[in-house]
Motif scaffolding. Structure first.
Motif, PDB file in Angstrom:
ATOM      1  N   PRO A  46      -9.166  19.683 -17.467  1.00 13.63           N
ATOM      2  CA  PRO A  46     -10.575  18.491 -16.475  1.00 13.63           C
ATOM      3  C   PRO A  46     -10.353  17.741 -15.399  1.00 13.63           C
ATOM      4  N   THR A  47      -9.516  16.995 -15.973  1.00 13.08           N
ATOM      5  CA  THR A  47      -9.238  15.490 -15.453  1.00 13.08           C
ATOM      6  C   THR A  47      -8.687  15.532 -14.192  1.00 13.08           C
ATOM      7  N   CYS A  48      -7.173  16.491 -14.401  1.00 12.32           N
ATOM      8  CA  CYS A  48      -6.079  16.617 -13.824  1.00 12.32           C
ATOM      9  C   CYS A  48      -7.269  17.543 -12.507  1.00 12.32           C
ATOM     10  N   SER A  49      -7.207  18.627 -12.869  1.00 11.08           N
ATOM     11  CA  SER A  49      -8.216  19.264 -11.644  1.00 11.08           C
ATOM     12  C   SER A  49      -9.574  18.845 -11.165  1.00 11.08           C
ATOM     13  N   GLN A  50      -9.719  17.735 -12.302  1.00 10.27           N
ATOM     14  CA  GLN A  50     -11.280  17.266 -11.308  1.00 10.27           C
ATOM     15  C   GLN A  50     -11.256  16.035 -10.922  1.00 10.27           C
ATOM     16  N   ALA A  51     -10.241  15.558 -10.672  1.00  6.85           N
ATOM     17  CA  ALA A  51      -9.600  13.808 -10.486  1.00  6.85           C
ATOM     18  C   ALA A  51      -8.184  13.816  -9.872  1.00  6.85           C
ATOM     19  N   HIS A  52      -7.326  13.735 -10.188  1.00  4.14           N
ATOM     20  CA  HIS A  52      -6.380  13.653 -10.425  1.00  4.14           C
ATOM     21  C   HIS A  52      -5.592  13.972  -9.058  1.00  4.14           C
ATOM     22  N   LEU A  53      -4.785  15.399  -9.348  1.00  5.70           N
ATOM     23  CA  LEU A  53      -4.763  15.995  -8.160  1.00  5.70           C
ATOM     24  C   LEU A  53      -5.119  16.019  -7.096  1.00  5.70           C
ATOM     25  N   PRO A  54      -6.794  16.057  -7.229  1.00  3.55           N
ATOM     26  CA  PRO A  54      -7.576  16.017  -6.386  1.00  3.55           C
ATOM     27  C   PRO A  54      -8.133  14.969  -5.103  1.00  3.55           C
ATOM     28  N   GLY A  55      -7.215  13.931  -5.783  1.00  8.27           N
ATOM     29  CA  GLY A  55      -7.565  12.630  -5.310  1.00  8.27           C
ATOM     30  C   GLY A  55      -5.950  12.345  -4.168  1.00  8.27           C
ATOM     31  N   PHE A  56      -5.288  12.920  -4.532  1.00 12.45           N
ATOM     32  CA  PHE A  56      -4.446  12.621  -4.044  1.00 12.45           C
ATOM     33  C   PHE A  56      -3.684  13.647  -2.869  1.00 12.45           C
ATOM     34  N   VAL A  57      -5.175  15.381  -3.371  1.00 14.55           N
ATOM     35  CA  VAL A  57      -5.195  16.191  -1.125  1.00 14.55           C
ATOM     36  C   VAL A  57      -5.735  14.459  -0.814  1.00 14.55           C
ATOM     37  N   ALA A  58      -7.030  13.982  -0.995  1.00 10.38           N
ATOM     38  CA  ALA A  58      -8.567  13.464  -0.403  1.00 10.38           C
ATOM     39  C   ALA A  58      -7.124  12.749   0.520  1.00 10.38           C
ATOM     40  N   LEU A  59      -6.126  11.942  -0.710  1.00 10.75           N
ATOM     41  CA  LEU A  59      -5.443  10.934   0.421  1.00 10.75           C
ATOM     42  C   LEU A  59      -4.204  10.923   1.335  1.00 10.75           C
ATOM     43  N   ARG A 120       3.639  18.274 -23.367  1.00 15.96           N
ATOM     44  CA  ARG A 120       3.220  18.364 -22.147  1.00 15.96           C
ATOM     45  C   ARG A 120       3.824  16.800 -21.858  1.00 15.96           C
ATOM     46  N   ALA A 121       3.129  16.284 -20.555  1.00 15.36           N
ATOM     47  CA  ALA A 121       3.568  15.114 -19.644  1.00 15.36           C
ATOM     48  C   ALA A 121       2.579  14.196 -19.832  1.00 15.36           C
ATOM     49  N   GLN A 122       3.128  12.794 -20.217  1.00 14.98           N
ATOM     50  CA  GLN A 122       2.174  11.855 -20.087  1.00 14.98           C
ATOM     51  C   GLN A 122       1.816  11.801 -19.119  1.00 14.98           C
ATOM     52  N   ARG A 123       0.359  11.374 -18.337  1.00 11.85           N
ATOM     53  CA  ARG A 123      -0.316  10.712 -17.072  1.00 11.85           C
ATOM     54  C   ARG A 123       0.525  10.251 -16.342  1.00 11.85           C
ATOM     55  N   PHE A 124       1.229  10.323 -15.719  1.00 12.56           N
ATOM     56  CA  PHE A 124       1.711   9.645 -14.683  1.00 12.56           C
ATOM     57  C   PHE A 124       2.528   8.952 -13.772  1.00 12.56           C
ATOM     58  N   ALA A 125       2.483   7.945 -12.988  1.00 15.20           N
ATOM     59  CA  ALA A 125       3.126   8.236 -11.578  1.00 15.20           C
ATOM     60  C   ALA A 125       4.358   7.178 -11.764  1.00 15.20           C
ATOM     61  N   LEU A 126       5.360   7.594 -10.355  1.00 19.47           N
ATOM     62  CA  LEU A 126       6.478   6.859 -10.474  1.00 19.47           C
ATOM     63  C   LEU A 126       6.641   6.606  -8.957  1.00 19.47           C
ATOM     64  N   LEU A 127       7.043   5.909  -7.942  1.00 12.81           N
ATOM     65  CA  LEU A 127       7.739   5.299  -6.725  1.00 12.81           C
ATOM     66  C   LEU A 127       8.773   4.857  -6.659  1.00 12.81           C
ATOM     67  N   PRO A 141      -2.688   6.307 -23.746  1.00 17.94           N
ATOM     68  CA  PRO A 141      -3.523   7.496 -24.243  1.00 17.94           C
ATOM     69  C   PRO A 141      -4.965   7.773 -23.628  1.00 17.94           C
ATOM     70  N   GLY A 142      -5.244   8.511 -22.544  1.00 16.68           N
ATOM     71  CA  GLY A 142      -6.873   8.905 -22.817  1.00 16.68           C
ATOM     72  C   GLY A 142      -7.044   8.193 -21.418  1.00 16.68           C
ATOM     73  N   GLN A 143      -6.840   7.257 -20.733  1.00 18.14           N
ATOM     74  CA  GLN A 143      -6.913   6.969 -19.547  1.00 18.14           C
ATOM     75  C   GLN A 143      -6.559   7.332 -18.132  1.00 18.14           C
ATOM     76  N   PHE A 144      -7.180   6.982 -17.061  1.00 19.15           N
ATOM     77  CA  PHE A 144      -6.989   7.405 -16.147  1.00 19.15           C
ATOM     78  C   PHE A 144      -7.071   6.637 -14.928  1.00 19.15           C
ATOM     79  N   GLU A 145      -6.441   4.871 -14.847  1.00 16.37           N
ATOM     80  CA  GLU A 145      -6.904   4.841 -14.148  1.00 16.37           C
ATOM     81  C   GLU A 145      -5.214   3.847 -13.215  1.00 16.37           C
ATOM     82  N   VAL A 146      -3.858   4.062 -14.084  1.00 11.81           N
ATOM     83  CA  VAL A 146      -3.030   3.342 -13.089  1.00 11.81           C
ATOM     84  C   VAL A 146      -2.072   4.338 -12.209  1.00 11.81           C
ATOM     85  N   SER A 147      -2.033   5.795 -12.221  1.00 11.75           N
ATOM     86  CA  SER A 147      -1.484   6.445 -11.764  1.00 11.75           C
ATOM     87  C   SER A 147      -2.734   7.365 -10.904  1.00 11.75           C
ATOM     88  N   SER A 148      -3.843   6.671 -10.422  1.00 10.23           N
ATOM     89  CA  SER A 148      -4.071   7.570  -9.869  1.00 10.23           C
ATOM     90  C   SER A 148      -3.912   6.869  -7.681  1.00 10.23           C
TER      91      SER A 148
END
Length: 156
Positions: A46-59, A120-127, A141-148
């Motif tokens: 859900p979050t991966c398909s509805q927000a995380h990946l789509p956010g990067f597609v949009a930007l 599984r992978a934790q939700r994260f982002a690396l520069l 855990p359970g958050q989606f903010e800093v890796s958006s």
């Protein structure tokens, strides 16, 4: 856990495209590039398909203007990652299939979800700049903010 200033661990990824299967290692993928690697717990979730990946597609265009390549990592096989890439219209994002989770474990960012899905992978982002990590943005855990996508775009 991987830290700022660390080189990405060596790993060979398999890719599935319309032309077939191919492989590339982390050195080849990240040499001479600025990149964001964002990790999701699972393709088609859900979050991966509805927000995380789509956010990067949009930007994606904004990241591209800044000279930043985008990579999406998940502990899924290359066929699943290709199907998800197509379903999400994410052709400009390189999908990193970490089927056994060995790359995610080497980063120190794996989690065990038990019977729900296993490793599984934790939700994260690396520069990353030329294969070296310049910023680690791991979610609580359970958050989606800093890796958006929006949060990462502010950092590049």
């Amino acid at each position: 856990m991987i830290q700022t200033g660390d080189a990405l661990p060596g790993h060979e990824f398999t890719f599935v495209t319309d032309s077939g299967k191919s492989t590339a290692d982390t050195h080849t993928l990240f040499a001479g590039k600025k990149a964001v690697i964002f990790a999701v717990p699972g393709a088609f979730t859900p979050t991966c398909s509805q927000a995380h990946l789509p956010g990067f597609v949009a930007l994606e265009d904004e990241f591209q203007r800044k000279g930043v390549a985008l990579f999406c990592l998940s502990v899924n096989d290359a066929f699943v990652m290709r199907a998800w890439q197509q379903q999400q219209n994410a052709e400009a994002i390189t999908m990193l299939a970490d089927g056994a989770g060995s790359f995610t474990q080497a980063l120190g960012l794996a989690k065990d979800t038990g019977e729900f899905g296993g490793l599984r992978a934790q939700r994260f982002a690396l520069l990353v700049d030329n294969g070296v990590v310049t910023q680690v943005c791991a979610e609580a855990p359970g958050q989606f903010e800093v890796s958006s996508a929006e949060a990462m775009l502010k950092l590049v």
